[in-house]
Design a protein around this motif. Structure first.
Motif, PDB file in Angstrom:
ATOM      1  N   ILE A  10       4.241   3.249  16.917  1.00  0.00           N
ATOM      2  CA  ILE A  10       3.889   4.410  16.085  1.00  0.00           C
ATOM      3  C   ILE A  10       4.191   4.043  14.635  1.00  0.00           C
ATOM      4  CG2 ILE A  10       4.231   6.895  15.726  1.00  0.00           C
ATOM      5  CD1 ILE A  10       5.596   7.084  18.415  1.00  0.00           C
ATOM      6  N   GLU A  11       3.215   4.270  13.775  1.00  0.00           N
ATOM      7  CA  GLU A  11       3.446   4.024  12.347  1.00  0.00           C
ATOM      8  C   GLU A  11       2.649   5.040  11.532  1.00  0.00           C
ATOM      9  OE1 GLU A  11       0.219   3.445  11.919  1.00  0.00           O
ATOM     10  OE2 GLU A  11       0.234   1.488  10.924  1.00  0.00           O
ATOM     11  N   MET A  12       2.380   4.749  10.266  1.00  0.00           N
ATOM     12  CA  MET A  12       1.864   5.809   9.393  1.00  0.00           C
ATOM     13  C   MET A  12       0.572   5.480   8.640  1.00  0.00           C
ATOM     14  SD  MET A  12       5.393   7.376   7.862  1.00  0.00           S
ATOM     15  CE  MET A  12       4.476   8.580   6.929  1.00  0.00           C
ATOM     16  N   GLU A  13      -0.080   4.387   8.977  1.00  0.00           N
ATOM     17  CA  GLU A  13      -1.319   4.050   8.243  1.00  0.00           C
ATOM     18  C   GLU A  13      -2.480   3.603   9.117  1.00  0.00           C
ATOM     19  OE1 GLU A  13       1.619   2.482   7.418  1.00  0.00           O
ATOM     20  OE2 GLU A  13       2.152   3.711   5.684  1.00  0.00           O
ATOM     21  N   ALA A  14      -2.215   3.243  10.378  1.00  0.00           N
ATOM     22  CA  ALA A  14      -3.250   2.563  11.180  1.00  0.00           C
ATOM     23  C   ALA A  14      -4.527   3.388  11.306  1.00  0.00           C
ATOM     24  CB  ALA A  14      -2.713   2.216  12.562  1.00  0.00           C
ATOM     25  N   ASP A  22       3.620  11.569   9.305  1.00  0.00           N
ATOM     26  CA  ASP A  22       5.020  11.810   8.959  1.00  0.00           C
ATOM     27  C   ASP A  22       5.881  10.837   9.755  1.00  0.00           C
ATOM     28  OD1 ASP A  22       7.384  13.147   8.027  1.00  0.00           O
ATOM     29  OD2 ASP A  22       7.481  14.221   9.936  1.00  0.00           O
ATOM     30  N   PHE A  23       7.058  10.531   9.208  1.00  0.00           N
ATOM     31  CA  PHE A  23       8.000   9.635   9.888  1.00  0.00           C
ATOM     32  C   PHE A  23       8.900  10.419  10.838  1.00  0.00           C
ATOM     33  CE2 PHE A  23      12.144   7.408   9.921  1.00  0.00           C
ATOM     34  CZ  PHE A  23      11.767   6.110  10.225  1.00  0.00           C
ATOM     35  N   TYR A  24       9.222  11.649  10.475  1.00  0.00           N
ATOM     36  CA  TYR A  24      10.199  12.429  11.253  1.00  0.00           C
ATOM     37  C   TYR A  24       9.502  13.258  12.329  1.00  0.00           C
ATOM     38  CZ  TYR A  24      13.871  10.604   8.334  1.00  0.00           C
ATOM     39  OH  TYR A  24      14.738   9.747   7.720  1.00  0.00           O
ATOM     40  N   LEU A  54      -6.132  -7.298   6.854  1.00  0.00           N
ATOM     41  CA  LEU A  54      -5.058  -7.219   7.844  1.00  0.00           C
ATOM     42  C   LEU A  54      -3.931  -6.349   7.311  1.00  0.00           C
ATOM     43  CD1 LEU A  54      -5.203 -11.007   8.577  1.00  0.00           C
ATOM     44  CD2 LEU A  54      -5.798  -9.223  10.220  1.00  0.00           C
ATOM     45  N   ARG A  55      -3.563  -5.340   8.068  1.00  0.00           N
ATOM     46  CA  ARG A  55      -2.343  -4.609   7.724  1.00  0.00           C
ATOM     47  C   ARG A  55      -1.211  -5.278   8.482  1.00  0.00           C
ATOM     48  NH1 ARG A  55       1.658  -1.024   7.311  1.00  0.00           N
ATOM     49  NH2 ARG A  55       2.267   0.126   9.173  1.00  0.00           N
ATOM     50  N   ILE A  56      -0.203  -5.740   7.740  1.00  0.00           N
ATOM     51  CA  ILE A  56       0.974  -6.374   8.348  1.00  0.00           C
ATOM     52  C   ILE A  56       2.119  -5.392   8.126  1.00  0.00           C
ATOM     53  CG2 ILE A  56       2.371  -8.460   8.486  1.00  0.00           C
ATOM     54  CD1 ILE A  56       0.282  -9.842   6.683  1.00  0.00           C
ATOM     55  N   GLY A  57       2.446  -4.623   9.149  1.00  0.00           N
ATOM     56  CA  GLY A  57       3.366  -3.515   8.904  1.00  0.00           C
ATOM     57  C   GLY A  57       4.603  -3.511   9.772  1.00  0.00           C
ATOM     58  N   THR A  58       5.315  -2.390   9.655  1.00  0.00           N
ATOM     59  CA  THR A  58       6.469  -2.120  10.511  1.00  0.00           C
ATOM     60  C   THR A  58       6.158  -0.840  11.294  1.00  0.00           C
ATOM     61  OG1 THR A  58       7.514  -0.858   8.752  1.00  0.00           O
ATOM     62  CG2 THR A  58       8.112  -3.183   8.913  1.00  0.00           C
ATOM     63  N   SER A  59       6.892  -0.636  12.354  1.00  0.00           N
ATOM     64  CA  SER A  59       6.582   0.498  13.236  1.00  0.00           C
ATOM     65  C   SER A  59       7.758   0.768  14.164  1.00  0.00           C
ATOM     66  CB  SER A  59       5.329   0.170  14.063  1.00  0.00           C
ATOM     67  OG  SER A  59       5.572  -0.962  14.877  1.00  0.00           O
ATOM     68  N   HIS A 108       0.815  -1.227   0.000  1.00  0.00           N
ATOM     69  CA  HIS A 108       0.000   0.000   0.000  1.00  0.00           C
ATOM     70  C   HIS A 108       0.843   1.269   0.000  1.00  0.00           C
ATOM     71  CE1 HIS A 108       0.884   0.356   4.254  1.00  0.00           C
ATOM     72  NE2 HIS A 108       0.257  -0.746   4.552  1.00  0.00           N
ATOM     73  N   GLY A 109       2.170   1.133  -0.065  1.00  0.00           N
ATOM     74  CA  GLY A 109       3.016   2.326  -0.054  1.00  0.00           C
ATOM     75  C   GLY A 109       3.084   2.929   1.339  1.00  0.00           C
ATOM     76  N   ILE A 110       3.698   4.119   1.430  1.00  0.00           N
ATOM     77  CA  ILE A 110       3.866   4.775   2.728  1.00  0.00           C
ATOM     78  C   ILE A 110       2.779   5.827   2.920  1.00  0.00           C
ATOM     79  CG2 ILE A 110       5.317   6.369   4.051  1.00  0.00           C
ATOM     80  CD1 ILE A 110       7.747   4.955   3.184  1.00  0.00           C
ATOM     81  N   GLY A 111       2.131   5.774   4.065  1.00  0.00           N
ATOM     82  CA  GLY A 111       1.240   6.863   4.467  1.00  0.00           C
ATOM     83  C   GLY A 111      -0.219   6.638   4.114  1.00  0.00           C
ATOM     84  N   MET A 112      -1.042   7.465   4.759  1.00  0.00           N
ATOM     85  CA  MET A 112      -2.497   7.273   4.670  1.00  0.00           C
ATOM     86  C   MET A 112      -3.067   7.550   3.276  1.00  0.00           C
ATOM     87  SD  MET A 112      -3.466   7.661   8.360  1.00  0.00           S
ATOM     88  CE  MET A 112      -2.346   8.119   9.687  1.00  0.00           C
TER      89      MET A 112
END
Ligand code: R2B
Ligand code: URA
Length: 288
Positions: A227-231, A191-193, A119-124, A90-94
């Protein structure tokens, strides 16, 4: 796929619906190709989407005619199908995730699928957990620690609630076996930063290390474990659509200890493999 009151009535007017970013349309045999999908598993990266498709094939002894290859176009997203499992990036971000969610859900609606789990299977980044832990999101909050998704529609701000299917969370947790999985609140940021209180972006941050630490400790005390960027977009979407959905993320570092993701490629592969493994065990528990 969706209850009649959840599906956009405007779609009925379209002679052909072009799922532009997927490179598929209702002129394709979507029912024949996708009618048996029961699990949509998605993560940010196309490499992980392919690895998950391969892991599904291996675990459940499934073969794909012509081999495992992406379906439609791969310019934006990579979509694989192995038996009842759709594995997508799904790429990065909402914004990126929402486009995929709209188009995949239309696809499954046209394919007349029933009772599909997302199911979102992500990193964080974890909070107070060793790197390589797996967090199953019990609650989701936005970057302001509120269980809300803020959208702008027709130039105005609109707020949607975030809710997670508690039953599905319990089923995932029960499938964890020996994996280092915990339940916790997930914060989805834009945002990641700076959106994640990092001090290592390129621009001088408007806060210092003390305020960063105070903020991260406050999140931890409020039950935030990653903390991540899509949940938050994901939780808004599945709740609005009436789809059973959950978020399972590996943590790549402990944000209470630092900002940089310094694990080796091998370690990162192991960590994200654990979130995938948990979902494979969950799918196995459903196929018994
Ligand atoms: C986790 O990892 C990505 C940023 O590195 C983003 O997609 C996310 O939610
Ligand atoms: N993904 C994020 O969004 N944040 C992290 O800290 C690590 C991965």
């Amino acid at each position: 796929m969706l209850e009649p009151d959840r599906i956009n009535p405007n779609l009925k007017q379209l002679p052909v619906d072009f799922l532009y970013h997927l490179g598929l349309s209702t002129a394709d045999d979507l029912r024949g190709q996708f009618g048996d999908v029961r699990f949509v598993c998605m993560g940010g990266s196309p490499v992980r989407a392919e690895a998950f498709a391969e892991a599904v094939a291996e675990r459940f002894n499934l073969t794909v005619p012509g081999g495992i290859a992406p379906l439609g176009k791969t310019e934006r997203y990579s979509l694989y199908k192995v038996g009842p499992v759709l594995s997508a990036s799904h790429g990065i971000g909402m914004p990126s995730m929402l486009i995929l969610l709209h188009e995949v859900t239309k696809l499954l609606h046209y394919a007349e699928c029933r009772e599909v789990v997302y199911l979102r299977i992500g990193t964080s980044g974890g909070l107070g957990l060793p790197a390589g832990s797996v967090v199953i999101s019990q609650n989701v909050v936005n970057g302001q620690l509120r269980p809300e998704f803020e959208a702008v529609e027709l130039g105005k701000k609109k707020t949607y609630p975030l809710e997670i299917d508690a039953g599905l969370v319990a089923e995932l947790f029960a499938a964890r076996g020996d994996l280092p999985a915990v339940l916790g609140t997930t914060m989805g940021t834009d945002d990641f930063y700076e959106g994640q209180a990092r001090l290592d972006g390129v621009l001088p941050p408007g806060y210092d290390i003390q305020s960063q630490q105070t903020f991260l400790r406050h999140l931890h005390a409020a039950g935030v474990r990653n903390i991540e960027m899509e949940a938050s977009a994901f939780a808004m979407f599945v709740h609005r659509a009436g789809i059973r959905g959950a978020v399972v993320c590996a943590t790549l570092l402990d944000r209470l200890q630092g900002d940089q993701v310094s694990a080796t490629a091998e370690e990162l592969g192991q960590y994200s493999g654990r979130a995938q493994e948990l979902v494979l065990r969950f799918i196995a528990s459903k196929s018994k």
